[in-house]
Write a protein that holds these residues in place. Structure first.
Motif, PDB file in Angstrom:
ATOM      1  N   PRO A 184      11.418   2.640   7.436  1.00  0.00           N
ATOM      2  CA  PRO A 184      12.581   2.632   6.534  1.00  0.00           C
ATOM      3  C   PRO A 184      12.483   3.618   5.374  1.00  0.00           C
ATOM      4  O   PRO A 184      13.496   3.915   4.741  1.00  0.00           O
ATOM      5  CB  PRO A 184      12.587   1.181   6.013  1.00  0.00           C
ATOM      6  CG  PRO A 184      11.881   0.391   7.061  1.00  0.00           C
ATOM      7  CD  PRO A 184      10.821   1.302   7.583  1.00  0.00           C
ATOM      8  N   THR A 185      11.289   4.136   5.091  1.00  0.00           N
ATOM      9  CA  THR A 185      11.137   5.088   3.988  1.00  0.00           C
ATOM     10  C   THR A 185      11.373   6.528   4.412  1.00  0.00           C
ATOM     11  O   THR A 185      11.429   7.418   3.552  1.00  0.00           O
ATOM     12  CB  THR A 185       9.724   4.988   3.386  1.00  0.00           C
ATOM     13  OG1 THR A 185       8.757   5.549   4.294  1.00  0.00           O
ATOM     14  CG2 THR A 185       9.356   3.555   3.079  1.00  0.00           C
ATOM     15  N   LEU A 186      11.510   6.773   5.707  1.00  0.00           N
ATOM     16  CA  LEU A 186      11.680   8.143   6.184  1.00  0.00           C
ATOM     17  C   LEU A 186      13.119   8.602   5.974  1.00  0.00           C
ATOM     18  O   LEU A 186      14.061   7.808   6.063  1.00  0.00           O
ATOM     19  CB  LEU A 186      11.297   8.240   7.666  1.00  0.00           C
ATOM     20  CG  LEU A 186       9.850   7.843   7.989  1.00  0.00           C
ATOM     21  CD1 LEU A 186       9.577   7.982   9.478  1.00  0.00           C
ATOM     22  CD2 LEU A 186       8.857   8.671   7.182  1.00  0.00           C
ATOM     23  N   ALA A 236       0.835  -1.207   0.000  1.00  0.00           N
ATOM     24  CA  ALA A 236       0.000   0.000   0.000  1.00  0.00           C
ATOM     25  C   ALA A 236       0.867   1.252   0.000  1.00  0.00           C
ATOM     26  O   ALA A 236       0.566   2.234  -0.701  1.00  0.00           O
ATOM     27  CB  ALA A 236      -0.919  -0.011   1.228  1.00  0.00           C
ATOM     28  N   LEU A 237       1.952   1.228   0.761  1.00  0.00           N
ATOM     29  CA  LEU A 237       2.838   2.384   0.830  1.00  0.00           C
ATOM     30  C   LEU A 237       3.472   2.671  -0.529  1.00  0.00           C
ATOM     31  O   LEU A 237       3.710   3.845  -0.880  1.00  0.00           O
ATOM     32  CB  LEU A 237       3.919   2.133   1.880  1.00  0.00           C
ATOM     33  CG  LEU A 237       4.858   3.287   2.220  1.00  0.00           C
ATOM     34  CD1 LEU A 237       4.088   4.511   2.706  1.00  0.00           C
ATOM     35  CD2 LEU A 237       5.861   2.843   3.292  1.00  0.00           C
ATOM     36  N   ALA A 238       3.722   1.634  -1.299  1.00  0.00           N
ATOM     37  CA  ALA A 238       4.297   1.827  -2.633  1.00  0.00           C
ATOM     38  C   ALA A 238       3.357   2.610  -3.541  1.00  0.00           C
ATOM     39  O   ALA A 238       3.790   3.241  -4.509  1.00  0.00           O
ATOM     40  CB  ALA A 238       4.621   0.472  -3.259  1.00  0.00           C
ATOM     41  N   GLN A 239       2.063   2.606  -3.198  1.00  0.00           N
ATOM     42  CA  GLN A 239       1.075   3.363  -3.973  1.00  0.00           C
ATOM     43  C   GLN A 239       0.922   4.794  -3.470  1.00  0.00           C
ATOM     44  O   GLN A 239       0.202   5.583  -4.076  1.00  0.00           O
ATOM     45  CB  GLN A 239      -0.278   2.654  -3.908  1.00  0.00           C
ATOM     46  CG  GLN A 239      -0.276   1.242  -4.453  1.00  0.00           C
ATOM     47  CD  GLN A 239      -1.609   0.557  -4.225  1.00  0.00           C
ATOM     48  OE1 GLN A 239      -2.659   1.158  -4.427  1.00  0.00           O
ATOM     49  NE2 GLN A 239      -1.566  -0.699  -3.796  1.00  0.00           N
ATOM     50  N   ALA A 297      13.575   6.317  11.168  1.00  0.00           N
ATOM     51  CA  ALA A 297      12.563   5.272  11.328  1.00  0.00           C
ATOM     52  C   ALA A 297      11.836   5.360  12.666  1.00  0.00           C
ATOM     53  O   ALA A 297      10.637   5.070  12.758  1.00  0.00           O
ATOM     54  CB  ALA A 297      13.201   3.889  11.169  1.00  0.00           C
ATOM     55  N   SER A 298      12.546   5.782  13.714  1.00  0.00           N
ATOM     56  CA  SER A 298      11.917   5.860  15.036  1.00  0.00           C
ATOM     57  C   SER A 298      10.764   6.847  15.080  1.00  0.00           C
ATOM     58  O   SER A 298       9.906   6.771  15.963  1.00  0.00           O
ATOM     59  CB  SER A 298      12.962   6.250  16.090  1.00  0.00           C
ATOM     60  OG  SER A 298      13.943   5.251  16.229  1.00  0.00           O
ATOM     61  N   ALA A 299      10.738   7.767  14.127  1.00  0.00           N
ATOM     62  CA  ALA A 299       9.671   8.773  14.093  1.00  0.00           C
ATOM     63  C   ALA A 299       8.408   8.266  13.422  1.00  0.00           C
ATOM     64  O   ALA A 299       7.420   8.994  13.338  1.00  0.00           O
ATOM     65  CB  ALA A 299      10.165  10.027  13.378  1.00  0.00           C
TER      66      ALA A 299
END
Length: 749
Positions: free
Chosen positions: A525-527, A490-493, A532-534
Motif C-alpha cells: 500500500p505504500t508503493l 518497522a516500515l514507518a521507520q 501494490a502487486s509489485a
C-alpha cells in the motif's frame, strides 16, 4: 487518453517492448508499435504483437464476476466474500480429510503474466499444498535436468554474436526465443562469415535462411546428433585444450562416440552423410557456436537424450563462456534451475512416482495422479492462468480427471475450456489492466527486467491475483493484522528497518513461504500509483543483490542494502524496462557447479551407446503428426479471438505435396486424421516444406468462443484431442506431441 503507453507483448518468452495508443473510448488499442526505449527489443516487434487488441477487446468470453457452479452444471455469479470463504472452507476440509498435499496447484502464469503467480506459494503454504506443475513441465524439464547434471546451472545461447547459430527443432522466425529474432536471423544469413545450421523435418522460415538444413526424418534427432558428435571425434575436431581444462568425463563419452555407426545413423535420419559432415565441420571450425533447442525435440522421441546429445556437440568444440556461445545468466528468480538428481533419485509424484524436475510434476502424469483409487491421489486442483483441459495431452482424459476431482478452482480472464469444468471461477484483470511482469529474464551480458504498468483500468468486479491470494491466505487464518502490525511499524521507520524486520520472517521456515502476502499487505500500500502487486519485487531485488552482487554493481546500483533499494526503485519507475545486471562472459564459470562441466551422464550415455535400429511407423500408422506447430498466425491460447488471424483462419493440416498428389488431395480438401487417441476432420494444405510421411497441425486452435449472438463457435482442431497421456519421455515425462503416429482418410463431401 491519446498518449502512447509503454507495455510489452505477451505472446512469447521475449516479451518485446511495445507502445499502445488507446482509442477515443479509452479501451480499444487504436495503434500498436515497437518500443524503441525498451533495452532489449529496441523497437522490434513481429506481426503477432500488432494484433493484441484482439486479446484485450476481442470476443473472448471475458469474466467480470466470480462464478459458482450450480448442481445442474450452469454457473451463477456470486460476490467475492462468498467466493473466498467457500473456496477456503472447501480446501480446508479437503486438507483436513486427505492432507493439503492432495490439493494440486497448476499454472502460475503464461508467457507474460508471472507476477501474480509469484504470490501463489503463499496460498500453497496456507493450505498445505505440496505438488505443482506448469507448462514448463510439458517442454523444458528434460533440458533443465540435463543441464543440472552437466553444469549445475542453466545455460542460454548468445545467438546475436555467434559465428554459427545451431537450431535443433526450433524455428526462431516464428517461435523467437531471443531478442529481435527475425532481424538477427537475417543479419546472420546475409553475413558470409557466419552460418546457420538447422535440424528440422520441416523447411521452416529459419531453415530457408540457413546454410545447412538437415531435414531429418521425424523422431530421429538423437541419431543425427550422435552422428555429428561422432564425426567430431572421428575427424579429431575437438577442442582438446579447452576440454582438458573445463570438463570431466571425456573418456567415457569418447569411448561411446568412437563406436557410433555414423553412416548408419545418417541413413536412419535420412540425411545425406556428406551434408552432415560438412555441417559438422563448419560448426567445429567456428570461433563461436550458439545452440538453441526447442519443442521440435523437447516434445519428441528421446527428448531428454536429445537434450544431452546436442549439448555434447557444442561442448566438445568448447563453446561456453565467450561471446557468441553459451552463457550463465543472472535473474530475479530461479526458473530453469534443478538440483540434478540422478534418475530414480530425488522427489517423486505421489501415485505414479514420476520424477519431479525443477519442482514440477510431469504434466502427462497428472490424470494418472487423479484417476485412481490410490489414497494419495489428488483430490482438488487450483489452476491459475492456465488451460490444462486444452493444453495438456489427451484432452478427453484430462477433462475426465478434472470432473473426477472434489474441487476445481480457476483464476483466469476468460471462460476457458478449463474454467467451464471448474466449481469456482475467479476473474482477474487482463495483462494490460494491472502491474505485470515476466521472469523469463535470460539476456546477457546486460540482463533486462520489465515491470509493466497498467495501460487501462480493469473493469469493476475483477481482482488482481495478488489480492486473490492475500484474501485466501487470510481466510485460512494463517496471517492477519497481528502479523502485519510489526512490519508496518518497522516500515514507518524506513526501508532499512523494514528490511531488518523482514529478514526475521525469512529466517522462520513456518512463515517464510507466506512472505509474498506479508509484503503485499504491508509494503504494497505504500508503493506509488497503486503498484501494490509489485511489492514482491522488493524482496526479489534484494535477493538479486545477494546472489549477484558484482553483476548488480556493474549495472550501476552500488552495493549492499542501498543496491537493493536502488534496484527496486529502478524497477518501479522503469516503465520501458531496465538493465538489472551486467556481466562479462567469464562470469559464467563462477556460476557453474565447481566451475566445471561434467560430460558424462551415465544413464543417458548408455542410451546413446545402444540406440536401436529404427524402422519407424508403418502399416496402420503411415504418417507422423506434429501436433501444435507455430505459424505466422498462431499463438498461445490466451489469444482466444479467432479474428486476429489474417491467414490460415481455420488451421489447416499441412501435408507434403508428394503425399497430397499420391492421395489425390488438393488445397482445402477435407480429410480425417486419426491417431491412437482420436479422430478429427480438417482441411489440408499441401506444401513442399513438408517431408513425405509428415503432417502438422497448428497450435492455438480448437477454442470455443462466443460469437456476436453469444453462441459458442469452435475454430479449427484442438491438437490434444489427438495426443495421448502415456506417449511421453521415459526420464522426465515430457509429451511426444511432435511424434504422433497417424493415418489419413479422405472425406466425401
Amino acid at each position: 487518453m491519446t498518449d502512447w503507453r509503454p507495455t510489452a507483448c505477451i505472446l512469447c518468452e521475449c516479451n518485446c517492448g511495445i507502445q499502445v495508443l488507446l482509442g477515443p473510448d479509452g479501451r480499444s488499442f487504436e495503434k500498436i508499435r515497437g518500443d524503441k526505449l525498451h533495452p532489449a527489443s529496441a523497437g522490434y516487434t513481429c506481426n503477432k504483437a500488432l494484433q493484441l487488441d484482439r486479446y484485450q477487446n476481442g470476443h473472448t468470453g471475458r469474466l467480470t464476476a466470480p462464478l459458482r457452479r450450480r448442481p445442474d452444471g450452469t454457473f451463477e455469479e456470486i460476490d467475492w466474500d462468498t467466493a473466498i470463504s467457500e473456496i477456503s472452507a472447501r480446501m480446508t476440509e479437503i486438507g483436513h480429510h486427505f492432507g493439503g498435499e492432495s490439493i494440486f496447484y497448476y499454472g502460475g502464469g503464461g508467457q507474460g503474466n508471472h507476477l501474480g503467480g509469484a504470490y501463489a506459494p503463499a496460498t500453497m503454504a496456507a493450505y498445505g499444498m505440496k505438488y505443482r506443475s506448469s507448462a514448463l513441465a510439458q517442454e523444458k524439464t528434460g533440458d533443465f535436468w540435463v543441464g543440472a547434471r552437466m553444469t549445475g546451472y542453466p545455460l542460454r545461447a548468445d545467438v546475436e554474436h555467434a559465428e554459427v547459430a545451431f537450431f535443433i527443432g526450433k524455428n526462431p522466425y516464428q517461435s523467437h526465443g531471443f531478442p529481435r529474432a527475425r532481424t538477427v536471423l537475417k543479419e546472420i544469413a546475409k553475413d558470409p562469415a557466419r552460418s546457420m545450421i538447422v535440424l528440422d523435418p520441416v523447411r521452416t522460415e529459419t531453415a530457408e535462411l540457413a546454410d545447412f538444413h538437415l531435414q531429418l526424418r521425424p523422431g530421429t534427432d538423437v541419431y543425427l546428433l550422435t552422428a555429428m558428435a561422432a564425426i567430431l571425434v572421428r575427424d579429431d575436431l575437438l577442442d582438446h585444450a579447452w576440454l582438458s581444462e573445463h570438463t570431466t568425463g571425456l573418456d567415457a563419452v569418447l569411448a561411446v562416440l568412437r563406436a557410433a555407426p555414423i553412416e548408419k545413423y545418417c541413413a536412419i535420419a535420412d540425411v545425406d552423410l556428406d551434408l552432415v559432415t560438412a555441417a559438422t565441420h563448419r560448426l567445429a571450425r567456428a570461433e563461436s557456436v550458439a545452440a538453441l533447442e526447442d519443442l521440435g525435440v523437447q516434445m519428441n522421441r528421446y527428448s531428454t537424450v536429445v537434450s544431452y546429445a546436442e549439448k555434447l556437440v557444442w561442448l566438445l568444440t568448447g563453446n561456453v563462456g565467450k561471446p557468441g556461445t553459451q552463457y550463465a545468466f543472472t535473474g530475479l528468480t530461479n526458473i530453469g534451475h534443478d538440483r540434478g538428481h540422478p534418475a530414480g533419485e530425488g522427489p517423486k509424484s505421489p501415485v505414479v512416482g514420476a520424477q519431479i524436475v525443477s519442482g514440477l510434476v510431469p504434466c502427462n502424469v497428472i490424470s494418472e495422479e487423479i484417476l485412481t483409487d490410490h489414497p494419495a491421489r489428488y483430490r482438488a486442483m487450483f489452476i491459475e492462468s492456465s488451460n490444462p483441459a486444452h493444453s495438456l495431452a489427451d484432452s478427453a482424459r484430462m477433462r475426465e480427471a478434472l470432473e473426477a476431482l472434489e474441487l476445481v478452482v480457476v483464476i483466469d480472464v476468460a471462460m476457458t475450456e478449463t474454467a467451464r469444468l471448474a466449481d469456482y471461477v475467479l476473474p482477474a484483470p487482463t495483462q494490460f489492466e494491472k502491474y505485470e511482469a515476466t521472469f523469463f529474464n535470460f539476456d546477457f551480458p546486460r540482463n533486462i527486467f520489465h515491470l509493466r504498468h497498467p495501460v487501462l483500468p480493469a473493469p469493476e468486479g475483477v481482482l488482481p491475483e495478488p489480492e486473490i491470494h492475500a484474501r485466501l491466505v487470510e481466510a485460512a487464518g494463517v496471517v492477519g493484522e497481528a502479523d502485519y502490525a510489526p512490519l508496518r511499524a518497522a516500515l514507518a521507520q524506513g526501508r532499512e528497518a523494514f528490511a531488518m524486520a523482514f529478514l526475521g520472517i525469512l529466517g522462520d521456515p513456518s512463515r517464510s513461504k507466506l512472505a509474498p502476502v506479508l509484503l503485499y499487505r504491508t509494503l504494497g500500500p505504500t508503493l506509488p500509483d497503486d503498484a501494490a502487486s509489485a511489492a514482491l519485487l522488493w524482496a526479489a531485488a534484494y535477493n538479486m543483490v545477494r546472489r549477484f552482487p558484482a553483476s548488480v554493481e556493474r549495472a550501476g546500483y552500488g552495493t549492499g542494502l542501498e543496491a537493493g533499494e536502488r534496484l527496486f526503485e529502478a524497477i518501479l519507475t522503469g516503465e520501458h524496462g531496465i538493465v538489472i545486471s551486467e556481466d562479462d562472459y567469464a562470469e559464467t564459470w563462477n556460476r557453474l557447479r565447481d566451475k566445471i562441466i561434467r560430460l558424462e551422464i551415465p544413464e543417458l550415455l548408455a542410451v546413446v551407446a545402444d540406440l536401436p535400429d529404427d524402422g519407424g511407423e508403418s502399416g496402420e500408422w503411415p504418417f507422423i503428426l506434429s501436433a501444435g506447430e507455430r505459424r505466422a498466425f498462431t499463438a498461445n491460447t490466451i489469444f482466444r479471438d479467432p479474428g486476429w488471424r489474417k491467414r490460415d483462419a481455420v488451421g489447416t493440416l499441412r501435408i507434403s505435396t508428394t503425399d497430397a498428389t499420391r492421395l489425390g488431395l488438393a488445397a482445402g480438401d477435407l480429410v480425417e486424421v486419426t491417431t491412437r487417441r482420436g479422430s478429427a476432420r480438417v482441411p489440408v494444405e499441401p506444401t513442399d516444406r513438408m517431408r513425405s510421411g509428415h503432417l502438422s497441425l497448428p497450435n492455438g486452435f480448437g477454442l470455443a468462443v462466443a460469437d456476436a449472438d453469444g453462441n459458442p463457435v469452435t475454430t479449427g482442431i484442438a491438437p490434444n484431442e489427438l495426443t495421448s497421456f502415456d506417449s511421453r519421455d521415459e526420464w522426465v515425462g515430457t509429451p511426444w506431441h511432435k511424434y504422433v503416429p497417424a493415418r489419413l482418410d479422405t472425406v466425401s463431401v
